[in-house]
Design an enzyme around this catalytic site. Sequence first.
Site, short mmCIF file in Angstrom:
data_model
loop_
_atom_site.label_atom_id
_atom_site.label_comp_id
_atom_site.label_asym_id
_atom_site.label_seq_id
_atom_site.Cartn_x
_atom_site.Cartn_y
_atom_site.Cartn_z
N ILE A 278 -15.33 -8.79 8.32
CA ILE A 278 -16.42 -9.54 7.69
C ILE A 278 -15.90 -10.48 6.60
O ILE A 278 -16.44 -11.58 6.40
CB ILE A 278 -17.48 -8.57 7.12
CG1 ILE A 278 -18.75 -9.34 6.74
CG2 ILE A 278 -16.91 -7.78 5.94
CD1 ILE A 278 -19.91 -8.41 6.38
N GLY B 207 -8.96 -6.56 2.86
CA GLY B 207 -10.09 -7.14 3.57
C GLY B 207 -10.27 -6.55 4.95
O GLY B 207 -9.43 -5.81 5.47
N HIS B 208 -11.41 -6.91 5.55
CA HIS B 208 -11.72 -6.54 6.93
C HIS B 208 -12.41 -7.72 7.60
O HIS B 208 -12.58 -8.78 7.00
CB HIS B 208 -12.60 -5.29 6.97
CG HIS B 208 -11.84 -4.02 6.70
ND1 HIS B 208 -10.89 -3.53 7.56
CD2 HIS B 208 -11.89 -3.15 5.64
CE1 HIS B 208 -10.39 -2.41 7.07
NE2 HIS B 208 -10.98 -2.16 5.90
N ASP C 258 9.27 8.96 9.76
CA ASP C 258 9.20 8.88 8.30
C ASP C 258 10.08 7.72 7.83
O ASP C 258 11.31 7.85 7.73
CB ASP C 258 9.68 10.19 7.68
CG ASP C 258 9.56 10.20 6.17
OD1 ASP C 258 9.06 9.19 5.61
OD2 ASP C 258 9.96 11.21 5.55
N LYS D 124 10.36 6.54 4.98
CA LYS D 124 10.90 6.71 3.63
C LYS D 124 12.17 7.54 3.61
O LYS D 124 12.80 7.68 2.57
CB LYS D 124 9.83 7.35 2.73
CG LYS D 124 8.61 6.47 2.54
CD LYS D 124 7.58 7.12 1.64
CE LYS D 124 6.37 6.21 1.46
NZ LYS D 124 5.33 6.82 0.58
N ASP E 202 -11.14 -9.91 13.84
CA ASP E 202 -10.11 -8.97 14.30
C ASP E 202 -9.70 -9.26 15.74
O ASP E 202 -8.52 -9.25 16.07
CB ASP E 202 -10.63 -7.53 14.22
CG ASP E 202 -10.48 -6.93 12.83
OD1 ASP E 202 -10.05 -7.66 11.91
OD2 ASP E 202 -10.81 -5.75 12.67
#
Length: 386
Positions: free
Chosen positions: A133, A130-131, A65, A67, A162
């Site tokens: 493509i 984004g990815h 964790d 945080k 990627d």
Amino acid sequence: MAFLDGLTILDFASVGPAARASRILADYGMNVVKVAPVVASGGKQIDPVYHAYGAGRGMQRIRVDLKSEDGRATIYKLASSVDVIMESYRPGVAARLGVGYEDMRKLNPAIIYCSTSGYGQEGPYAQWAGHDINYLAVGGFLACSGKDANGLPAIPGATVADSAGGGMHAAMAIMSALLNRFRNNEGAYLDVAATDGVLTLMSLYLDQYTATGVETRPNEAVLTGAYAWYGLYGTKDGGAVSVGAIEPHFFRNLCRLLELEEFNDAQYDHSRQAAMKAAFQQKFLTLTRDQWTERMAAENTCVAPVLSVSEVVEDEHLQARNTFMRAHHPQEGEFRQLAPVLAGCERRQPVHQVSAEGSTDTDEVLLAAGFSDEDIQRLKDSGCVE
């Protein structure tokens, strides 16, 4: 060979370019510790399907964790002794969580810190989601690719941005930075943008345009289908073959075996390409894909069959090169997976025992970093590690 044995990376990513990079680094022997959010906190991270990215082969997993103060302290202790840290948060998020480069460099001045993203840590697009493509689109890759049935750029059959633009890009940058550290005892910050990696893949066309003003488009250049001898052709059985007879002697061999030697002197004759393509296609439709492969592949023609994924897995050439290995999942059973196939990796692997879903290697990772059993139990009881 395990060229990177003895080196450790903390990887805060789960999918995308960073996951590709971790796969490469693990295959070369680096100890990869995947850091994920604790389940109880509801942290946003995609858990890949069990067989993806090598099914965790050669990797350890810990949930922390970030945080919580104790969670960050845990990461700080781990970071003080590792060689590389990699993250793929939106630019600026790692710093807000207290695990950015400046935070880690204070603990470990020689750290190699790699930030992977789609568009880079700065610039007008830095905060865009984004990815794959999207990065291929912005990098010019899609505009140079073939068209689909609607006349739009076709979606590639692999995640090129990627895998190559981001993953291989990150792995090369990390290994280069490590080499520099061994020589000069210097750490490094690496801003790995998948789009930048796509630009390197597009360098032939980008450099052509910037030098000459000539823009490459589908079916207008050698490598985008302008000529009959570089393309794809359907066969009698509904299959297809790839043809890449660029060199003149390969082209003449192709024409001879197709019994179309009237085109021998027309390889670069633009006025005859349409007729040549039609003649090639008509001829290829007379035999099946495998018949053409048997007739032409070994005859210096640059002809190869278009294989489906299922055919790739069973291909005799790839089988002979130990391209696939076996893995076993406690719930899903035994399956095959791609072995470490990059140059220098050990392809002959024992059966990979996949960890059960939701399991972690927290105790092992923390013990190796100097935490006591009591410390680990306290961290677990507080919920900051799982």
